[in-house]
Design a protein around this motif. Structure first.
Motif, mmCIF file in Angstrom:
data_model
loop_
_atom_site.group_PDB
_atom_site.id
_atom_site.type_symbol
_atom_site.label_atom_id
_atom_site.label_comp_id
_atom_site.label_asym_id
_atom_site.label_seq_id
_atom_site.Cartn_x
_atom_site.Cartn_y
_atom_site.Cartn_z
ATOM 1 N N ALA A 254 -20.538 -96.922 36.621
ATOM 2 C CA ALA A 254 -20.120 -98.021 37.502
ATOM 3 C C ALA A 254 -21.124 -98.180 38.648
ATOM 4 C CB ALA A 254 -18.729 -97.751 38.052
ATOM 5 N N VAL A 255 -21.306 -99.439 39.116
ATOM 6 C CA VAL A 255 -22.353 -99.758 40.091
ATOM 7 C C VAL A 255 -21.723 -100.206 41.412
ATOM 8 C CG1 VAL A 255 -24.369 -101.202 40.539
ATOM 9 C CG2 VAL A 255 -23.891 -100.413 38.214
ATOM 10 N N TYR A 256 -22.349 -99.782 42.541
ATOM 11 C CA TYR A 256 -21.822 -100.089 43.870
ATOM 12 C C TYR A 256 -22.964 -100.443 44.824
ATOM 13 C CZ TYR A 256 -17.752 -97.473 42.164
ATOM 14 O OH TYR A 256 -16.689 -97.022 41.428
ATOM 15 N N HIS A 257 -22.600 -101.284 45.852
ATOM 16 C CA HIS A 257 -23.456 -101.328 47.030
ATOM 17 C C HIS A 257 -23.484 -99.922 47.628
ATOM 18 C CE1 HIS A 257 -22.223 -105.705 47.116
ATOM 19 N NE2 HIS A 257 -23.527 -105.830 47.383
ATOM 20 N N LEU A 258 -24.572 -99.545 48.251
ATOM 21 C CA LEU A 258 -24.639 -98.230 48.882
ATOM 22 C C LEU A 258 -23.555 -98.059 49.948
ATOM 23 C CD1 LEU A 258 -25.976 -95.496 49.213
ATOM 24 C CD2 LEU A 258 -27.742 -96.563 50.621
ATOM 25 N N PRO A 259 -23.356 -99.036 50.862
ATOM 26 C CA PRO A 259 -22.281 -98.887 51.861
ATOM 27 C C PRO A 259 -20.894 -98.834 51.227
ATOM 28 C CG PRO A 259 -23.855 -100.554 52.559
ATOM 29 C CD PRO A 259 -24.167 -100.240 51.128
ATOM 30 N N CYS A 260 -20.705 -99.608 50.146
ATOM 31 C CA CYS A 260 -19.396 -99.612 49.481
ATOM 32 C C CYS A 260 -19.088 -98.259 48.856
ATOM 33 C CB CYS A 260 -19.345 -100.700 48.416
ATOM 34 S SG CYS A 260 -19.309 -102.382 49.086
#
Length: 277
Positions: A254-260
């Motif tokens: 799964a992929v995320y924004h770094l802050p998220c």
């Protein structure tokens, strides 16, 4: 008549003094008994003995050449041949019965071959994790040969909690030595790591060995990459533009924004904890 006997004895004496003396005694006994008609049969035995002796000499020379070749090969693999070389020298310097000498040379060869057959390489493995780069672990595999002879054509595979992408190959690990190989390992499955090795002896005989190791990995649970295309964040569902840093879950991808990812603290899809320490 004495010259006849002496000539035959002299012929035999070139090959065996003991045998020559026995022929002399037989012929003198026949002469003393007046059995001259039996002397030609003894002369025939002399010729047969000499012919057989010459064949035995050829056989002995062949066996000695083969044994010396075996001693050379044994030396190449680091085997101590001094005892056998000394034994061979003693046999060849004191030949009384050539057939007995042939047997002794054969016995020496058999002893060497049996001793060599017992020689084996024995590889032991250990693993040292140096750190993590993206989704791969930088590691060193230590391969130590505690056997009697060198190990050739070594192939190593790591499976379990960490794994190799492809077999690691080493041409030779000499006896008493160790080789340290730098590798990158990928996350795998399980809580243990197994290092399996296949290798060969000098004659191609194959061996296998394995080591199980347990290493406490400080798992982040994710790795960071530069985004290459427009994708959605698994946490905020917003767009992640190309060139931005993205966090990818090591377990499910799964992929995320770094802050998220920092805010979530774990993967919202599979529950893998994200360790940002």
């Amino acid at each position: 008549m004495s010259s006849y006997v002496n000539n035959l004895v002299e012929k035999v004496g070139k090959y065996s003094k003991d045998k020559a003396q026995k022929f002399r005694e037989r012929m003198e006994e026949l002469i003393q008994s007046g059995k001259y008609e039996e002397l030609p049969a003894v002369a025939k035995e002399v010729d047969e003995f000499i012919a057989e002796y010459k064949l035995n000499v050829q056989d002995l020379n062949r066996r000695v050449r083969e044994l010396k070749g075996l001693l050379v090969e044994a030396t190449k693999i680091g085997y101590d041949i001094r005892e056998y070389a000394k034994e061979l020298k003693e046999v060849l310097s004191n030949i009384k019965d050539i057939r007995e000498a042939i047997k002794k040379v054969g016995d020496i060869e058999e002893k060497i071959r049996k001793s060599i057959e017992k020689l084996e390489p024995r590889l032991l493995f250990s693993l040292d994790i140096k750190g993590k780069v993206d989704n791969r672990y930088q590691a060193k595999i230590n391969v130590r040969n505690e056997g009697d002879v060198d190990a050739f054509n070594v192939k190593l595979v790591v499976n379990g909690e960490l794994k190799t992408e492809k077999p690691v190959e080493i041409n030779v690990v000499k006896k008493g030595n160790e080789e340290i190989i730098d590798v990158f390992l990928l996350p795998g499955k399980g809580e243990e790591i197994e290092i399996k090795g296949e290798y060969e002896r000098f004659d191609g005989k194959k061996y296998r060995s394995a080591e199980r190791v347990k290493i406490e990995l400080k798992k982040k649970g994710f790795h960071v990459e530069k985004n290459k295309s427009k994708i959605k964040c698994s946490f905020c569902r917003g767009t992640i533009l190309p060139g931005m840093d993205i966090v990818i879950c090591d377990n499910c991808g799964a992929v995320y924004h770094l802050p998220c990812a920092r805010r979530a603290g774990k993967c919202v899809k599979c529950g893998t904890l994200f360790n940002f320490e």
